[in-house]
Design a protein around this motif. Structure first.
Motif, PDB file in Angstrom:
ATOM      1  N   LEU A  26      34.583  50.661  46.201  1.00 12.76           N
ATOM      2  CA  LEU A  26      35.605  50.305  46.645  1.00 12.76           C
ATOM      3  C   LEU A  26      36.648  49.575  46.096  1.00 12.76           C
ATOM      4  N   LEU A  27      37.680  49.925  45.979  1.00 18.04           N
ATOM      5  CA  LEU A  27      39.068  49.400  45.510  1.00 18.04           C
ATOM      6  C   LEU A  27      39.895  48.324  46.546  1.00 18.04           C
ATOM      7  N   ILE A  28      40.314  47.427  46.102  1.00 17.10           N
ATOM      8  CA  ILE A  28      41.185  46.355  46.625  1.00 17.10           C
ATOM      9  C   ILE A  28      42.357  46.044  46.054  1.00 17.10           C
ATOM     10  N   PRO A  29      43.525  46.171  46.359  1.00 14.57           N
ATOM     11  CA  PRO A  29      44.670  45.869  45.773  1.00 14.57           C
ATOM     12  C   PRO A  29      45.065  44.318  46.260  1.00 14.57           C
ATOM     13  N   LEU A  30      45.540  43.454  45.061  1.00 17.67           N
ATOM     14  CA  LEU A  30      45.308  42.249  45.282  1.00 17.67           C
ATOM     15  C   LEU A  30      46.966  41.832  44.682  1.00 17.67           C
ATOM     16  N   GLY A  31      48.016  41.719  45.734  1.00 11.20           N
ATOM     17  CA  GLY A  31      49.347  41.565  45.198  1.00 11.20           C
ATOM     18  C   GLY A  31      50.025  40.525  46.102  1.00 11.20           C
ATOM     19  N   GLY A  32      50.899  39.295  45.264  1.00 10.38           N
ATOM     20  CA  GLY A  32      51.478  38.577  46.396  1.00 10.38           C
ATOM     21  C   GLY A  32      52.162  37.599  45.341  1.00 10.38           C
ATOM     22  N   PRO A  33      53.049  36.721  46.221  1.00  9.43           N
ATOM     23  CA  PRO A  33      53.984  35.768  45.423  1.00  9.43           C
ATOM     24  C   PRO A  33      53.100  34.934  44.634  1.00  9.43           C
ATOM     25  N   MET A  34      52.011  34.386  45.181  1.00 14.23           N
ATOM     26  CA  MET A  34      51.179  33.467  44.854  1.00 14.23           C
ATOM     27  C   MET A  34      49.649  33.595  44.922  1.00 14.23           C
ATOM     28  N   GLN A  35      48.917  33.587  43.921  1.00 10.87           N
ATOM     29  CA  GLN A  35      47.635  33.936  44.123  1.00 10.87           C
ATOM     30  C   GLN A  35      46.686  33.014  42.891  1.00 10.87           C
ATOM     31  N   SER A  36      45.439  32.420  43.629  1.00 16.23           N
ATOM     32  CA  SER A  36      44.729  31.519  42.482  1.00 16.23           C
ATOM     33  C   SER A  36      43.377  31.848  42.677  1.00 16.23           C
ATOM     34  N   TRP A  37      42.539  32.155  41.552  1.00 16.80           N
ATOM     35  CA  TRP A  37      41.225  32.408  41.351  1.00 16.80           C
ATOM     36  C   TRP A  37      40.535  31.393  40.357  1.00 16.80           C
ATOM     37  N   GLY A  38      40.395  30.378  40.952  1.00 16.65           N
ATOM     38  CA  GLY A  38      39.757  29.365  39.842  1.00 16.65           C
ATOM     39  C   GLY A  38      38.274  29.261  40.124  1.00 16.65           C
TER      40      GLY A  38
END
Length: 232
Positions: free
Chosen positions: A4-16
């Motif tokens: 399963l492929l999920i596109p992740l795009g946006g003005p702000m994102q955080s993956w701490g």
């Protein structure tokens, strides 16, 4: 084999993955725990519920736009009406204008359920923090692939904007990949092994994470096309 492929795009994102107290970090690419948290929200899984079936999925990321590392400076008072209440200073990192493909591979029935849930999620979905809303739909019509994880990531449409690249784009055909070691049969000569402590080993409420072996490298993918427009 299903991915399963999920596109992740946006003005702000955080993956701490290393955040402690008032210092909230972000990784350079989406974490497995962050993407599984997004999937759990889509499926309506409570934070105290077991997620063994989700953590059993293999995981990989392709970096299409690395984005720009930014920091927010926050001040907050827990009890502003009380005399002598201290002010808490927090530092929160995020990636501006980044775009990634996340891939999950494993049980086909679970991935089909996940794909449907991304189109009609149980709870609102976000990119690492509740305020960071996606700029592109997380449901991709062709997101369910009959491929292994690595070929699926290599064949996903490009999320870059134009030839030459903008902020956070390399301007060439090189794309960085970070993939579970078990999914990479013969690593490229220039690949770098590493570890990520982002594999949930208990319900999210308990905040316990195991180490995950990964392989990281960049390679040219000059054949990629752009994704079709998806109606919200």
């Amino acid at each position: 084999m299903t991915t399963l492929l999920i596109p992740l795009g946006g003005p702000m994102q955080s993956w701490g993955t290393r955040s402690r107290f008032d210092d909230r970090d972000t990784g350079a690419e989406p974490s497995k725990s962050g993407v599984l948290g997004l999937c759990a929200a889509a499926l309506g899984i409570d934070r105290g519920a077991p997620i063994t079936h989700l953590s059993a999925l293999r995981f990989g990321v392709r970096v299409d736009r690395a984005g720009v590392l930014m920091h927010d400076y926050h001040t907050a008072q827990l009890h502003p009406q009380q005399r002598g209440s201290g002010t808490s200073l927090t530092r929160r990192a995020y990636l501006a204008d980044a775009a990634f493909w996340a891939g999950l591979s494993g049980d086909g029935a679970l991935l089909r359920e996940l794909h449907a849930a991304l189109r009609d999620p149980h709870w609102p979905l976000s990119l690492g923090r509740k305020a960071f809303v996606p700029a592109i739909p997380l449901w991709f019509p062709e997101g369910l692939r009959p491929d292994a994880l690595l070929p699926a990531l290599r064949g996903a449409p490009t999320l870059r904007r134009r030839e030459g690249g903008g902020p956070g784009e390399t301007g060439d055909d090189l794309y960085r990949l970070v993939v579970d070691r078990a999914e990479v049969g013969e690593p490229p000569l220039h690949a770098t092994p590493g570890e990520r402590r982002d594999d949930p080993s208990a319900p999210f409420l308990e905040r316990r994470y195991a180490l995950r072996d990964v392989i990281e490298w960049a390679e040219a993918l000059p054949h990629l096309h752009r994704p079709p427009e998806v109606s919200p």
